[in-house]
Write a protein that holds these residues in place. Structure first.
Motif, PDB file in Angstrom:
ATOM      1  N   SER A  13       5.213   6.380 -11.613  1.00 49.15           N
ATOM      2  CA  SER A  13       6.567   6.489 -11.064  1.00 49.15           C
ATOM      3  C   SER A  13       6.620   6.005  -9.610  1.00 49.15           C
ATOM      4  CB  SER A  13       7.091   7.928 -11.205  1.00 49.15           C
ATOM      5  OG  SER A  13       6.289   8.846 -10.492  1.00 49.15           O
ATOM      6  N   ILE A  14       6.689   6.929  -8.632  1.00 42.71           N
ATOM      7  CA  ILE A  14       6.860   6.507  -7.237  1.00 42.71           C
ATOM      8  C   ILE A  14       5.641   5.772  -6.679  1.00 42.71           C
ATOM      9  CG2 ILE A  14       8.558   8.255  -6.632  1.00 42.71           C
ATOM     10  CD1 ILE A  14       6.321   9.895  -5.396  1.00 42.71           C
ATOM     11  N   TYR A  15       4.558   5.734  -7.446  1.00 44.35           N
ATOM     12  CA  TYR A  15       3.412   4.901  -7.056  1.00 44.35           C
ATOM     13  C   TYR A  15       3.869   3.454  -6.875  1.00 44.35           C
ATOM     14  CZ  TYR A  15      -1.274   2.793  -7.361  1.00 44.35           C
ATOM     15  OH  TYR A  15      -2.430   2.096  -7.116  1.00 44.35           O
ATOM     16  N   ASP A  16       4.874   3.044  -7.689  1.00 41.21           N
ATOM     17  CA  ASP A  16       5.408   1.695  -7.590  1.00 41.21           C
ATOM     18  C   ASP A  16       6.023   1.433  -6.223  1.00 41.21           C
ATOM     19  OD1 ASP A  16       5.126  -0.349  -9.387  1.00 41.21           O
ATOM     20  OD2 ASP A  16       7.184  -0.293 -10.099  1.00 41.21           O
ATOM     21  N   VAL A  17       6.615   2.471  -5.614  1.00 42.16           N
ATOM     22  CA  VAL A  17       7.181   2.337  -4.280  1.00 42.16           C
ATOM     23  C   VAL A  17       6.055   2.021  -3.288  1.00 42.16           C
ATOM     24  CG1 VAL A  17       8.466   3.497  -2.446  1.00 42.16           C
ATOM     25  CG2 VAL A  17       9.059   3.908  -4.849  1.00 42.16           C
ATOM     26  N   GLY A  18       4.931   2.714  -3.457  1.00 38.55           N
ATOM     27  CA  GLY A  18       3.780   2.443  -2.605  1.00 38.55           C
ATOM     28  C   GLY A  18       3.277   1.015  -2.765  1.00 38.55           C
ATOM     29  N   LEU A  19       3.179   0.558  -3.997  1.00 38.35           N
ATOM     30  CA  LEU A  19       2.742  -0.821  -4.248  1.00 38.35           C
ATOM     31  C   LEU A  19       3.645  -1.825  -3.538  1.00 38.35           C
ATOM     32  CD1 LEU A  19       1.911  -0.789  -8.090  1.00 38.35           C
ATOM     33  CD2 LEU A  19       0.277  -1.119  -6.222  1.00 38.35           C
ATOM     34  N   GLY A  20       4.957  -1.578  -3.646  1.00 37.88           N
ATOM     35  CA  GLY A  20       5.908  -2.516  -3.068  1.00 37.88           C
ATOM     36  C   GLY A  20       5.844  -2.584  -1.553  1.00 37.88           C
ATOM     37  N   TYR A  21       5.826  -1.432  -0.894  1.00 36.54           N
ATOM     38  CA  TYR A  21       5.799  -1.424   0.571  1.00 36.54           C
ATOM     39  C   TYR A  21       4.452  -1.888   1.109  1.00 36.54           C
ATOM     40  CZ  TYR A  21      10.385   0.570   1.347  1.00 36.54           C
ATOM     41  OH  TYR A  21      11.740   0.746   1.413  1.00 36.54           O
ATOM     42  N   ARG A  22       3.388  -1.511   0.428  1.00 34.42           N
ATOM     43  CA  ARG A  22       2.071  -1.941   0.910  1.00 34.42           C
ATOM     44  C   ARG A  22       1.961  -3.466   0.888  1.00 34.42           C
ATOM     45  NH1 ARG A  22      -2.519  -4.058   1.151  1.00 34.42           N
ATOM     46  NH2 ARG A  22      -4.469  -2.935   1.498  1.00 34.42           N
ATOM     47  N   ALA A  23       2.387  -4.084  -0.221  1.00 34.67           N
ATOM     48  CA  ALA A  23       2.324  -5.540  -0.346  1.00 34.67           C
ATOM     49  C   ALA A  23       3.215  -6.220   0.684  1.00 34.67           C
ATOM     50  CB  ALA A  23       2.732  -5.952  -1.758  1.00 34.67           C
ATOM     51  N   ALA A  24       4.398  -5.656   0.918  1.00 30.31           N
ATOM     52  CA  ALA A  24       5.330  -6.262   1.870  1.00 30.31           C
ATOM     53  C   ALA A  24       4.800  -6.183   3.304  1.00 30.31           C
ATOM     54  CB  ALA A  24       6.689  -5.568   1.769  1.00 30.31           C
ATOM     55  N   LEU A  25       4.198  -5.059   3.651  1.00 33.03           N
ATOM     56  CA  LEU A  25       3.649  -4.906   5.002  1.00 33.03           C
ATOM     57  C   LEU A  25       2.473  -5.838   5.238  1.00 33.03           C
ATOM     58  CD1 LEU A  25       3.830  -1.008   5.228  1.00 33.03           C
ATOM     59  CD2 LEU A  25       5.225  -2.636   6.529  1.00 33.03           C
ATOM     60  N   GLU A  26       1.616  -5.960   4.248  1.00 38.04           N
ATOM     61  CA  GLU A  26       0.484  -6.879   4.381  1.00 38.04           C
ATOM     62  C   GLU A  26       0.966  -8.325   4.445  1.00 38.04           C
ATOM     63  OE1 GLU A  26      -3.906  -6.597   2.707  1.00 38.04           O
ATOM     64  OE2 GLU A  26      -2.501  -7.191   1.111  1.00 38.04           O
ATOM     65  N   LYS A  27       1.965  -8.649   3.635  1.00 42.03           N
ATOM     66  CA  LYS A  27       2.533  -9.998   3.633  1.00 42.03           C
ATOM     67  C   LYS A  27       3.125 -10.339   4.997  1.00 42.03           C
ATOM     68  CE  LYS A  27       5.960 -12.741   1.060  1.00 42.03           C
ATOM     69  NZ  LYS A  27       6.965 -12.685  -0.041  1.00 42.03           N
ATOM     70  N   ALA A  28       3.643  -9.314   5.687  1.00 44.92           N
ATOM     71  CA  ALA A  28       4.234  -9.525   7.011  1.00 44.92           C
ATOM     72  C   ALA A  28       3.181  -9.644   8.109  1.00 44.92           C
ATOM     73  CB  ALA A  28       5.197  -8.384   7.337  1.00 44.92           C
ATOM     74  N   GLY A  29       1.909  -9.560   7.734  1.00 43.90           N
ATOM     75  CA  GLY A  29       0.835  -9.795   8.692  1.00 43.90           C
ATOM     76  C   GLY A  29       0.205  -8.566   9.304  1.00 43.90           C
ATOM     77  N   HIS A  30       0.485  -7.394   8.750  1.00 43.11           N
ATOM     78  CA  HIS A  30      -0.043  -6.158   9.313  1.00 43.11           C
ATOM     79  C   HIS A  30      -1.350  -5.753   8.617  1.00 43.11           C
ATOM     80  CE1 HIS A  30       3.622  -5.648  11.652  1.00 43.11           C
ATOM     81  NE2 HIS A  30       4.269  -6.064  10.571  1.00 43.11           N
ATOM     82  N   THR A  31      -2.186  -5.044   9.355  1.00 40.10           N
ATOM     83  CA  THR A  31      -3.476  -4.580   8.818  1.00 40.10           C
ATOM     84  C   THR A  31      -3.295  -3.205   8.196  1.00 40.10           C
ATOM     85  OG1 THR A  31      -4.655  -5.801  10.548  1.00 40.10           O
ATOM     86  CG2 THR A  31      -5.883  -4.084   9.371  1.00 40.10           C
ATOM     87  N   ILE A  32      -3.631  -3.078   6.921  1.00 41.38           N
ATOM     88  CA  ILE A  32      -3.371  -1.851   6.173  1.00 41.38           C
ATOM     89  C   ILE A  32      -4.684  -1.149   5.813  1.00 41.38           C
ATOM     90  CG2 ILE A  32      -2.220  -0.836   4.178  1.00 41.38           C
ATOM     91  CD1 ILE A  32      -0.344  -2.352   6.084  1.00 41.38           C
ATOM     92  N   TYR A  33      -4.727   0.145   6.072  1.00 37.07           N
ATOM     93  CA  TYR A  33      -5.842   0.990   5.636  1.00 37.07           C
ATOM     94  C   TYR A  33      -5.283   1.946   4.585  1.00 37.07           C
ATOM     95  CZ  TYR A  33      -9.774   4.271   5.831  1.00 37.07           C
ATOM     96  OH  TYR A  33     -10.838   5.078   5.502  1.00 37.07           O
ATOM     97  N   ASP A  34      -5.792   1.823   3.352  1.00 30.12           N
ATOM     98  CA  ASP A  34      -5.287   2.641   2.252  1.00 30.12           C
ATOM     99  C   ASP A  34      -5.866   4.054   2.302  1.00 30.12           C
ATOM    100  OD1 ASP A  34      -3.643   0.751   0.697  1.00 30.12           O
ATOM    101  OD2 ASP A  34      -5.527  -0.341   0.472  1.00 30.12           O
ATOM    102  N   TRP A  35      -4.981   5.027   2.257  1.00 28.37           N
ATOM    103  CA  TRP A  35      -5.392   6.434   2.225  1.00 28.37           C
ATOM    104  C   TRP A  35      -4.752   7.058   0.990  1.00 28.37           C
ATOM    105  CZ3 TRP A  35      -4.322  11.655   2.422  1.00 28.37           C
ATOM    106  CH2 TRP A  35      -5.357  12.475   2.924  1.00 28.37           C
ATOM    107  N   LYS A  36      -5.534   7.168  -0.087  1.00 28.77           N
ATOM    108  CA  LYS A  36      -5.007   7.566  -1.391  1.00 28.77           C
ATOM    109  C   LYS A  36      -5.146   9.068  -1.587  1.00 28.77           C
ATOM    110  CE  LYS A  36      -5.237   3.064  -3.523  1.00 28.77           C
ATOM    111  NZ  LYS A  36      -5.593   2.251  -4.697  1.00 28.77           N
ATOM    112  N   LEU A  37      -4.027   9.740  -1.397  1.00 28.15           N
ATOM    113  CA  LEU A  37      -3.986  11.189  -1.486  1.00 28.15           C
ATOM    114  C   LEU A  37      -4.420  11.685  -2.865  1.00 28.15           C
ATOM    115  CD1 LEU A  37      -3.182  13.983  -0.365  1.00 28.15           C
ATOM    116  CD2 LEU A  37      -0.813  13.464  -1.006  1.00 28.15           C
ATOM    117  N   PHE A  38      -3.998  10.986  -3.925  1.00 22.63           N
ATOM    118  CA  PHE A  38      -4.289  11.499  -5.265  1.00 22.63           C
ATOM    119  C   PHE A  38      -5.786  11.510  -5.557  1.00 22.63           C
ATOM    120  CE2 PHE A  38      -2.821   7.053  -5.672  1.00 22.63           C
ATOM    121  CZ  PHE A  38      -3.951   6.432  -6.189  1.00 22.63           C
ATOM    122  N   ASN A  39      -6.544  10.581  -4.976  1.00 21.04           N
ATOM    123  CA  ASN A  39      -7.996  10.592  -5.172  1.00 21.04           C
ATOM    124  C   ASN A  39      -8.627  11.833  -4.542  1.00 21.04           C
ATOM    125  OD1 ASN A  39      -8.117   8.243  -6.639  1.00 21.04           O
ATOM    126  ND2 ASN A  39      -8.574   6.936  -4.867  1.00 21.04           N
TER     127      ASN A  39
END
Length: 371
Positions: A13-39
């Protein structure tokens, strides 16, 4: 910008929201560190020998999840020290414990949150927001009421596209993806499904004789519904559809029903992500209950995609299943209407707010040295 990206506790479900924003932020040139709460929640659940099947409920609804979240969320401090982010971005926040917000506040680490469950959980979101520097939400009324940033639901042009979905087993007349709220059961029970291939996906414990789902229903205090089990049970596809499957379901169904939750949403005007996703996929025709934002998205033809009650939904289902050219025409129109409703566009608005906060923070430091 270096962004520590806090994924939601849900893996669907809302995991898709995370996928969308993460990809957009990286595409915009930002450095992303993934912190996966569910893990981290799953790891701690095993350590405490807790049930792993119900970890994506809000922390305020389950003492067990609250305990796990308290331990898991505090782990973010270590990663902040290692990664040195300029901003922490939290998606949803329902499973993220506020204790971690307090720690980040002490460390002077700015936090942004995108709430995905407004207006249903607005009271809890208001409490969460008190320790955040940038607050955004998916519901326009909630945003205006709290002076938060409004970020409407969005789609990924890559994932939510019927041209990119591989053919599979999902070939049906009508589908509905979601959770079995009582109003949805009542709606579906009002429809004449004779001769129609209906399939239901998601969490519908009232429609299952599975011991696991019965246990889930009992634990949630939901009464059984023998009539719905008999009528709708045979149409229930008993598993929670993964995000990639959801796009395939929308692509391979002729009609996709959406029904917004009614709880705490009497004044809501914004559509949920499912509306945008179904329209973007461009396979099944969206039929949804009314939200005012449909007019903003679909213009003068918005009413053609909506229903006011079960009787009208029943009539539209039977009509469009026998008028293929009209169904396809509306699908194409809807797909064209949402092409600019992308995560890239939403992320640009979010980044503008985050940049403004960083600029204000820097300005205050400079002024403090002058004084």
């Amino acid at each position: 910008m270096k962004i520590l990206f806090v994924w939601p506790s849900a893996e669907n479900s809302i995991y898709d929201v995370g996928l969308g924003y993460r990809a957009a932020l990286e595409k915009a040139g930002h450095t992303i560190y993934d912190w996966k709460l569910f893990n981290r929640l799953k790891l701690l659940a095993k350590a405490f020998d807790y049930d792993l099947s119900n970890l994506d409920v809000p922390v305020w609804e389950s003492p067990q999840v609250a305990k796990l979240s308290w331990h898991a969320s505090r782990m973010i401090v270590e990663d902040i020290v290692d990664f040195s982010p300029e901003f922490v971005l939290v998606i949803s926040g329902m499973g993220f414990h506020p204790i971690a917000l307090e720690y980040m506040q002490r460390m002077s680490i700015p936090v942004a949150v995108i709430f995905t469950e407004s207006p249903y959980n607005e009271e809890h979101e208001q409490h969460f927001a008190t320790r955040c520097n940038v607050v955004a939400t998916n519901e326009k009324v909630t945003a205006e009421r709290n002076n938060w940033l409004y970020l409407p639901p969005a789609l990924s042009l890559e994932r939510h596209n019927s041209d990119e979905v591989m053919p599979g087993e999902f070939e049906m007349d009508v589908c509905m993806v979601g959770t079995a709220w009582k109003e949805r059961i009542d709606l579906l029970m009002s429809i004449d499904w004779t001769g129609i291939d209906l399939r239901l996906f998601g969490v519908w414990p009232q429609l299952s004789s599975s011991p696991n789902l019965i246990a889930m229903r009992v634990a949630a205090g939901v009464n059984d519904d023998p009539e719905a089990l008999e009528v709708l049970g045979p149409h229930y596809y008993e598993h929670i559809a993964a995000n990639w499957e959801t796009a395939a379901i929308y692509a391979r169904s002729k009609i996709c029903i959406n029904d917004h939750r009614a709880l705490n949403a009497l004044d809501a005007v914004s559509v949920n992500p499912r509306c945008i996703e179904v329209l973007g996929v461009g396979g099944g025709l969206l039929l949804t209950d009314w939200r005012d934002e449909l007019t903003t998205i679909l213009g003068y033809r918005a009413r053609e995609f909506s229903y006011r009650n079960g009787e009208e939904l029943n009539a539209k289902i039977h009509y469009f299943l026998t008028h293929e050219d009209e169904r396809q025409g509306l699908v194409k129109y809807g797909k064209a209407c949402v092409q600019e409703h992308t995560f890239d566009a939403r992320a640009a608005l979010l980044l503008r707010a985050m940049d403004a906060h960083l600029l204000e923070k820097t300005t205050k430091k400079i002024l403090a040295t002058i004084v």
